[in-house]
Design an enzyme around this catalytic site. Structure first.
Site, PDB file in Angstrom:
ATOM      1  N   THR A  66      34.859  37.724  51.029  1.00  0.00           N
ATOM      2  CA  THR A  66      35.845  38.019  50.643  1.00  0.00           C
ATOM      3  C   THR A  66      36.100  39.513  52.247  1.00  0.00           C
ATOM      4  OG1 THR A  66      38.043  39.594  49.295  1.00  0.00           O
ATOM      5  CG2 THR A  66      35.227  39.091  48.722  1.00  0.00           C
ATOM      6  N   ASP A  67      37.221  39.814  52.504  1.00  0.00           N
ATOM      7  CA  ASP A  67      37.226  41.785  52.421  1.00  0.00           C
ATOM      8  C   ASP A  67      37.073  42.356  52.458  1.00  0.00           C
ATOM      9  OD1 ASP A  67      39.589  41.316  51.730  1.00  0.00           O
ATOM     10  OD2 ASP A  67      40.632  41.266  53.633  1.00  0.00           O
ATOM     11  N   GLU A  68      37.033  42.367  51.101  1.00  0.00           N
ATOM     12  CA  GLU A  68      37.011  43.285  50.577  1.00  0.00           C
ATOM     13  C   GLU A  68      35.613  44.032  50.159  1.00  0.00           C
ATOM     14  OE1 GLU A  68      38.863  43.121  46.048  1.00  0.00           O
ATOM     15  OE2 GLU A  68      40.562  41.340  47.283  1.00  0.00           O
ATOM     16  N   TYR A 126      34.718  43.162  41.036  1.00  0.00           N
ATOM     17  CA  TYR A 126      35.062  41.773  41.340  1.00  0.00           C
ATOM     18  C   TYR A 126      34.331  42.463  43.355  1.00  0.00           C
ATOM     19  CZ  TYR A 126      37.217  38.839  44.797  1.00  0.00           C
ATOM     20  OH  TYR A 126      37.032  37.875  45.600  1.00  0.00           O
ATOM     21  N   PHE A 170      32.765  27.923  46.683  1.00  0.00           N
ATOM     22  CA  PHE A 170      34.199  28.999  46.432  1.00  0.00           C
ATOM     23  C   PHE A 170      33.992  29.029  45.301  1.00  0.00           C
ATOM     24  CE2 PHE A 170      35.936  25.472  49.503  1.00  0.00           C
ATOM     25  CZ  PHE A 170      36.965  26.530  50.143  1.00  0.00           C
ATOM     26  N   LYS A 182      48.391  36.215  40.484  1.00  0.00           N
ATOM     27  CA  LYS A 182      48.147  36.977  41.539  1.00  0.00           C
ATOM     28  C   LYS A 182      49.223  37.674  42.796  1.00  0.00           C
ATOM     29  CE  LYS A 182      43.542  36.334  41.886  1.00  0.00           C
ATOM     30  NZ  LYS A 182      42.844  34.675  42.178  1.00  0.00           N
ATOM     31  N   ASP A 184      29.042  24.045  35.346  1.00  0.00           N
ATOM     32  CA  ASP A 184      28.736  25.698  36.139  1.00  0.00           C
ATOM     33  C   ASP A 184      27.548  25.425  37.052  1.00  0.00           C
ATOM     34  OD1 ASP A 184      27.985  28.224  35.960  1.00  0.00           O
ATOM     35  OD2 ASP A 184      28.807  28.456  33.737  1.00  0.00           O
ATOM     36  N   GLU A 213      34.714  34.120  40.197  1.00  0.00           N
ATOM     37  CA  GLU A 213      35.977  35.092  39.382  1.00  0.00           C
ATOM     38  C   GLU A 213      36.487  35.960  40.296  1.00  0.00           C
ATOM     39  OE1 GLU A 213      37.528  35.509  35.946  1.00  0.00           O
ATOM     40  OE2 GLU A 213      35.614  33.368  35.454  1.00  0.00           O
ATOM     41  N   PRO A 238      55.954  44.148  38.747  1.00  0.00           N
ATOM     42  CA  PRO A 238      55.345  44.848  38.909  1.00  0.00           C
ATOM     43  C   PRO A 238      54.924  45.069  40.458  1.00  0.00           C
ATOM     44  CG  PRO A 238      54.095  42.873  37.894  1.00  0.00           C
ATOM     45  CD  PRO A 238      55.393  42.344  38.074  1.00  0.00           C
ATOM     46  N   LYS A 298      30.542  40.298  44.341  1.00  0.00           N
ATOM     47  CA  LYS A 298      30.384  39.377  45.693  1.00  0.00           C
ATOM     48  C   LYS A 298      30.171  40.106  46.773  1.00  0.00           C
ATOM     49  CE  LYS A 298      33.655  36.458  46.503  1.00  0.00           C
ATOM     50  NZ  LYS A 298      33.162  34.441  46.337  1.00  0.00           N
TER      51      LYS A 298
HETATM   52  P1  NAD Z   1      40.267  30.884  41.808  1.00  0.00           P
HETATM   53  O1  NAD Z   1      40.027  32.054  40.519  1.00  0.00           O
HETATM   54  O2  NAD Z   1      41.662  30.320  42.152  1.00  0.00           O
HETATM   55  O3  NAD Z   1      39.534  29.768  42.016  1.00  0.00           O
HETATM   56  C1  NAD Z   1      38.376  30.233  40.746  1.00  0.00           C
HETATM   57  C2  NAD Z   1      37.466  28.620  40.616  1.00  0.00           C
HETATM   58  O4  NAD Z   1      35.720  28.854  40.239  1.00  0.00           O
HETATM   59  C3  NAD Z   1      38.299  27.851  39.583  1.00  0.00           C
HETATM   60  O5  NAD Z   1      38.522  26.614  39.694  1.00  0.00           O
HETATM   61  C4  NAD Z   1      37.378  28.382  38.817  1.00  0.00           C
HETATM   62  O6  NAD Z   1      37.091  26.939  37.515  1.00  0.00           O
HETATM   63  C5  NAD Z   1      36.121  27.971  38.965  1.00  0.00           C
HETATM   64  N1  NAD Z   1      35.151  28.671  38.304  1.00  0.00           N
HETATM   65  C6  NAD Z   1      34.951  29.766  38.337  1.00  0.00           C
HETATM   66  N2  NAD Z   1      33.900  30.304  37.216  1.00  0.00           N
HETATM   67  C7  NAD Z   1      32.601  29.470  37.174  1.00  0.00           C
HETATM   68  C8  NAD Z   1      31.611  28.620  37.603  1.00  0.00           C
HETATM   69  N3  NAD Z   1      30.442  29.259  36.889  1.00  0.00           N
HETATM   70  N4  NAD Z   1      31.494  27.869  37.834  1.00  0.00           N
HETATM   71  C9  NAD Z   1      32.032  26.325  38.749  1.00  0.00           C
HETATM   72  N5  NAD Z   1      33.096  26.665  39.094  1.00  0.00           N
HETATM   73  C10 NAD Z   1      34.020  27.606  38.580  1.00  0.00           C
HETATM   74  O7  NAD Z   1      39.896  31.375  43.650  1.00  0.00           O
HETATM   75  P2  NAD Z   1      40.313  31.382  45.024  1.00  0.00           P
HETATM   76  O8  NAD Z   1      41.880  32.316  45.150  1.00  0.00           O
HETATM   77  O9  NAD Z   1      40.704  30.189  44.884  1.00  0.00           O
HETATM   78  O10 NAD Z   1      39.250  31.855  45.946  1.00  0.00           O
HETATM   79  C11 NAD Z   1      37.897  30.864  45.907  1.00  0.00           C
HETATM   80  C12 NAD Z   1      37.545  32.225  46.582  1.00  0.00           C
HETATM   81  O11 NAD Z   1      37.491  32.676  47.562  1.00  0.00           O
HETATM   82  C13 NAD Z   1      36.631  32.770  46.181  1.00  0.00           C
HETATM   83  O12 NAD Z   1      35.291  32.392  45.959  1.00  0.00           O
HETATM   84  C14 NAD Z   1      36.893  34.257  46.677  1.00  0.00           C
HETATM   85  O13 NAD Z   1      36.525  34.985  46.230  1.00  0.00           O
HETATM   86  C15 NAD Z   1      37.041  33.764  47.645  1.00  0.00           C
HETATM   87  N6  NAD Z   1      38.595  34.420  48.145  1.00  0.00           N
HETATM   88  C16 NAD Z   1      39.295  34.570  47.536  1.00  0.00           C
HETATM   89  C17 NAD Z   1      40.942  35.508  48.565  1.00  0.00           C
HETATM   90  C18 NAD Z   1      42.041  35.173  48.368  1.00  0.00           C
HETATM   91  O14 NAD Z   1      43.511  35.681  48.436  1.00  0.00           O
HETATM   92  N7  NAD Z   1      42.412  34.379  47.003  1.00  0.00           N
HETATM   93  C19 NAD Z   1      40.613  36.077  49.199  1.00  0.00           C
HETATM   94  C20 NAD Z   1      39.502  36.230  50.107  1.00  0.00           C
HETATM   95  C21 NAD Z   1      38.362  34.894  49.637  1.00  0.00           C
HETATM   96  O1  DAU Z   2      41.159  39.926  50.490  1.00  0.00           O
HETATM   97  C1  DAU Z   2      41.026  39.222  49.870  1.00  0.00           C
HETATM   98  C2  DAU Z   2      41.293  39.616  47.598  1.00  0.00           C
HETATM   99  O2  DAU Z   2      42.796  39.095  47.705  1.00  0.00           O
HETATM  100  C3  DAU Z   2      40.004  38.285  47.664  1.00  0.00           C
HETATM  101  O3  DAU Z   2      38.650  38.195  46.946  1.00  0.00           O
HETATM  102  C4  DAU Z   2      40.416  37.817  46.177  1.00  0.00           C
HETATM  103  O4  DAU Z   2      40.103  37.096  45.194  1.00  0.00           O
HETATM  104  C5  DAU Z   2      42.248  38.612  46.009  1.00  0.00           C
HETATM  105  O5  DAU Z   2      42.679  38.032  44.406  1.00  0.00           O
HETATM  106  C6  DAU Z   2      42.626  39.541  46.511  1.00  0.00           C
HETATM  107  O6  DAU Z   2      42.576  40.812  46.225  1.00  0.00           O
HETATM  108  P1  DAU Z   2      43.725  41.576  45.648  1.00  0.00           P
HETATM  109  O7  DAU Z   2      43.744  42.758  44.604  1.00  0.00           O
HETATM  110  O8  DAU Z   2      44.318  42.129  46.740  1.00  0.00           O
HETATM  111  O9  DAU Z   2      45.260  40.332  45.097  1.00  0.00           O
HETATM  112  P2  DAU Z   2      46.066  40.543  44.371  1.00  0.00           P
HETATM  113  O10 DAU Z   2      47.376  39.613  44.252  1.00  0.00           O
HETATM  114  O11 DAU Z   2      45.579  40.851  42.512  1.00  0.00           O
HETATM  115  O12 DAU Z   2      47.165  42.287  44.549  1.00  0.00           O
HETATM  116  C7  DAU Z   2      47.577  42.457  45.847  1.00  0.00           C
HETATM  117  C8  DAU Z   2      47.556  42.950  46.078  1.00  0.00           C
HETATM  118  O13 DAU Z   2      49.752  43.726  45.317  1.00  0.00           O
HETATM  119  C9  DAU Z   2      47.036  44.463  45.413  1.00  0.00           C
HETATM  120  O14 DAU Z   2      47.204  45.808  46.369  1.00  0.00           O
HETATM  121  C10 DAU Z   2      47.978  44.972  44.023  1.00  0.00           C
HETATM  122  C11 DAU Z   2      49.143  44.865  44.687  1.00  0.00           C
HETATM  123  N1  DAU Z   2      50.037  44.061  43.158  1.00  0.00           N
HETATM  124  C12 DAU Z   2      49.068  43.201  42.124  1.00  0.00           C
HETATM  125  C13 DAU Z   2      49.611  42.992  41.357  1.00  0.00           C
HETATM  126  C14 DAU Z   2      48.997  41.059  40.317  1.00  0.00           C
HETATM  127  C15 DAU Z   2      50.955  44.769  42.591  1.00  0.00           C
HETATM  128  O15 DAU Z   2      51.712  45.929  42.953  1.00  0.00           O
HETATM  129  N2  DAU Z   2      51.601  44.281  41.034  1.00  0.00           N
HETATM  130  C16 DAU Z   2      50.994  43.095  41.076  1.00  0.00           C
HETATM  131  O16 DAU Z   2      51.653  42.988  39.715  1.00  0.00           O
END
Ligand code: NAD
Ligand code: DAU
Length: 343
Positions: free
Chosen positions: A131-133, A156, A87, A195, A66, A90, A211, A160
């Site tokens: 993240t851009d969020e 979330y 990286f 996602k 962790d 949650e 959905p 961040k």
């Molecule tokens: P993900 O949820 O797929 O992976 C997260 C990983 O972190 C998992 O392997 C999980 O086991 C590990 N983890 C969680 N809690 C932990 C802890 N306490 N100690 C050690 N490991 C732990 O996430 P992702 O989509 O790969 O995102 C990775 C990073 O990028 C995140 O920080 C997220 O905020 C950022 N990010 C994601 C996106 C996106 O579109 N997915 C975009 C911009 C930024």
């Molecule tokens: O912008 C970067 C972020 O993108 C990351 O920081 C997050 O970790 C990552 O999860 C993602 O967040 P979003 O909320 O944008 O991603 P998600 O895939 O959950 O949703 C994308 C868009 O689609 C959002 O407008 C919600 C919509 N959506 C999502 C799901 C899961 C739906 O309409 N239906 C769905 O079932």
């Protein structure tokens, strides 16, 4: 190819997740000078199957643990780590709306523990994957720049943002060499099927409806995960300590557009689309201005979106056992038996 005498050590946290695992694959393939230690506590989103081909690699070591565990983090960092790429998080907005305790524990406290460990062992760079969020939501015009005020809207993104502020403070207070990257929505292989894109692809492959939240007109700026990973390497190699770099695909799409593209690729009709209740507090639009990393560091996204989406759909078609094991929960049972990990 692999190099057992690699001189530099990188700690990748969260490397069993979506982006982290893609980053590790890329690093082992293209960065022969680097050894990689992956620290991941294998939450529901962490999956060792994402790292299957890496586990026996001479320049790779997996540690289950962790980021919020100080002795574990200190022990790893004292083993000669030069760069930390954080990286671990949650990462799913919908889960944070249901309850955000784990988001605060990992995203905020975990980052604090890593920062303290990295400071003590004097790492050369602490790279926070943000993240851009953190910038909140845009209206129809404009883009997020690095100067856009932080205004997170979901639990979330609030967690961040808290982490980003801690990282910033460690630079200001202790002159720690830190960098923050803020990327837009990633897509590609190994993305957990909760996602948007992998959920919709895997539902359609199983002949289930998809959905769409609200009116489907929320906009995200999509980038292929490998373009993001290459941007992270650009920042490691050329970024300036204390700076923030936005990363984006310059590729805005409504959720409805994405849904229709997926229906077309998979040969399904719009009867598979189902409008459902909107996400509470749903951000309307994200769009990244990535001109700083483009002009100062020379990075640009390479992947054409339609091509990237087709390749991604094909990956899910070719790897049905990977996502079926997740959807049935079998992947958790397998690792319980294989590695004695309790979930
Ligand atoms: P993900 O949820 O797929 O992976 C997260 C990983 O972190 C998992 O392997 C999980 O086991 C590990 N983890 C969680 N809690 C932990 C802890 N306490 N100690 C050690 N490991 C732990 O996430 P992702 O989509 O790969 O995102 C990775 C990073 O990028 C995140 O920080 C997220 O905020 C950022 N990010 C994601 C996106 C996106 O579109 N997915 C975009 C911009 C930024
Ligand atoms: O912008 C970067 C972020 O993108 C990351 O920081 C997050 O970790 C990552 O999860 C993602 O967040 P979003 O909320 O944008 O991603 P998600 O895939 O959950 O949703 C994308 C868009 O689609 C959002 O407008 C919600 C919509 N959506 C999502 C799901 C899961 C739906 O309409 N239906 C769905 O079932």
């Amino acid at each position: 190819m692999s190099n057992k005498t690699a001189s530099k050590k990188l700690l990748v946290t969260g490397g069993a997740g979506f982006i982290g695992s893609n980053f590790i694959h890329l690093t082992l393939a293209e960065e022969a000078d680097w050894e990689v230690v992956c620290l991941d506590n294998l939450t529901y989103a962490g999956n060792l199957a994402n790292l299957q081909e890496c586990l026996d690699h001479p320049r790779f070591r997996f540690v289950k643990g962790d980021i919020g565990d100080p002795p574990k983090v200190q022990e790893i960092l004292k083993g000669g780590i030069k760069v930390v790429v954080n990286f671990a998080a949650e990462s799913h907005v919908d889960r944070s709306i249901l309850g955000c305790q784990e988001f605060i524990r990992t995203n905020v406290q975990g980052t604090q523990v890593l920062l303290d460990g990295a400071r003590e062992s004097q790492v050369e760079l602490f790279l926070q994957i943000s993240t851009d969020e953190v910038y909140g939501s845009l209206g129809p015009e404009g883009k997020f720049t690095e100067q856009t005020p932080l205004a997170p809207n979901s639990p979330y993104s609030a967690s961040k943002t808290a982490a980003d502020l801690l990282v910033r403070a460690y630079h200001h207070t202790y002159q720690m060499p830190v960098i923050i990257t803020r990327c837009s929505n990633n897509y590609g292989p190994y993305q957990f099927p909760e996602k948007l894109i992998p959920l919709f692809v895997t539902n359609l492959l199983a002949d289930k409806k998809v959905p769409v939240y609200g009116d489907g007109l929320n906009v995200r700026d999509w980038i292929h995960v490998i373009d993001h990973c290459r941007a992270v390497w650009t920042v490691i190699e050329k970024g300036q300590a204390g700076q923030v770099y936005n990363i984006g695909g310059n590729n805005e799409r409504t959720n409805l557009e994405i849904t229709k593209m997926l229906l077309e690729i998979l040969g399904k009709d719009e009867s598979m689309l189902e409008y459902v209740t909107d996400r509470p507090g749903h951000d309307r639009r994200y769009a990244i201005d990535a001109s700083k990393i483009e002009t100062e560091l020379g990075w640009r996204p390479q992947m054409d979106f339609m091509e990237g989406l087709r390749q991604t759909v094909q990956w899910y078609i070719n790897n049905q056992s990977w996502w079926q094991a997740i959807k049935t929960g079998a992947y958790l049972k397998y690792y319980e038996q294989q590695y004695g990990i309790k979930f």
